[in-house]
Structures are given as C-alpha cells and as structure tokens.
Write a protein that holds these residues in place. Structure first.
Motif: not given
Length: 190
Positions: A116-136
């Motif tokens: 919700e903050t100002e700024g450009g894109p945030i990229i997620v590298h690696g992080s399989a468990s985090l990716n799953q949680a973010l997607s869900d």
C-alpha cells in the motif's frame, strides 16, 4: 498500490527447489547443468533488476542470497535497493551489513501494508514457502516464470496444494527458446 512480482525458475512439474545448486536437494543445480545455456532466455532477469524498486524474500532465501549476491556484478542493481525479509525468527543482528537497507517483516499483513506504500514494483526471489503463502493470500500481482523442460519430481514447489477458489491469470508476455525454456509472464486477474 505497489505491484508484487514473483519471479522463479520452475520445472515443468512446478518444482523451484535449489535451482542454483543449494545443498540438500537431490537435483540441486538443475537450471544450468541439465539445459543448454542461452543468454537470450534470461533477458528478463536483467530487466527485473532495472524495473524493481525493492526485493522481498523469505528467511531461507535471504540467508542464501545475502551470502553471495552483494559481491556479484550480475546482481549489482539489487545491492542499492531496499530489501524486505519475511521472518518470525530472524533478528536485526542476523542481517548482513554489506547489502544495503534491509527490513524484517513479521507477517503477511505487513507485506500487504508494504504493498500500500508509494514506490515501484517489489520482486520476490526464491522463497518457495513465502510464494505459496503470498499466492494463497492473494498478494501476488504478476508472475515472471522461466519454465525448464524438466520433470524433477519431489522438491519445493512454487504453488501450494491448498484447496482454494480458482485464481485466473492473463498471459501478457511469452517466448519459447531453442533449448526448450519458456518465458511466461502472467498478470493475476482480480
């Protein structure tokens, strides 16, 4: 609202485990030992560094990347941008001092607030468990996937096995390469 982009090397059967050779996985290093290297297939990786404004990682990926990326010319653009690590166990004293500003986030709610903050894109590298949680949790806005023509079987996967409603994706960029790799960029349809 900032765009959250998940970027991954993924096998055709969805495995993202240890693509660079991290120890402890049977098929570690599968990205470069089993497929001919074609530089053009990885163009998106350089573009990501230019377009991203921040990096988001889980603890395990932070520990792996922070040990090598700060001194690698290939990842020079990431050195200066803010980094966010989602972890309930990491402390400020665990952060490296040679990789620029790093903030520890303790929950997905804090990730949602960051978006919700100002700024450009945030990229997620690696992080399989985090990716799953973010997607869900519905927090990922875009996927940058380099799909390898490999079936790896067991291993950490990009997507969870959670029973959930269908999440629609829109293919916005794609290309196939002579070595069998495919670049697929998907926007999450809201």
């Amino acid at each position: 609202m900032r765009t959250l982009i998940s970027t991954a090397f993924v096998s055709l059967d969805g495995v993202v485990d240890s693509p660079g050779g991290e120890p402890g996985y049977r098929n570690a290093g599968w990205t470069f030992k089993d497929v001919e290297f074609l530089p053009e297939a990885f163009e998106i990786k350089a573009r990501e560094q230019k377009e991203a404004a921040a990096i988001l990682m889980g603890r395990t990926s932070y520990e792996a990347f922070s040990a090598v990326w700060p001194d690698m010319e290939d990842f020079a653009d990431y050195k200066l941008m803010p980094k966010y690590v989602v972890s309930t166990t990491l402390d400020e004293g665990d952060l490296v001092s040679n990789w620029g500003e790093t903030t520890i986030l303790r929950s997905l709610d804090e990730v949602a607030a960051l978006k919700e903050t100002e700024g450009g894109p945030i990229i997620v590298h690696g992080s399989a468990s985090l990716n799953q949680a973010l997607s869900d949790a519905g927090l990922i806005d875009r996927y940058h996937l380099i799909v390898f023509p490999l079936l790896l079987g067991a291993g950490k996967r990009l997507f969870s096995a959670t029973d959930k409603d269908t999440q629609k994706l829109k293919l916005v960029e794609h290309e196939a390469y002579a070595n069998g790799l495919q670049k697929n960029v998907f926007d999450v349809v809201r």
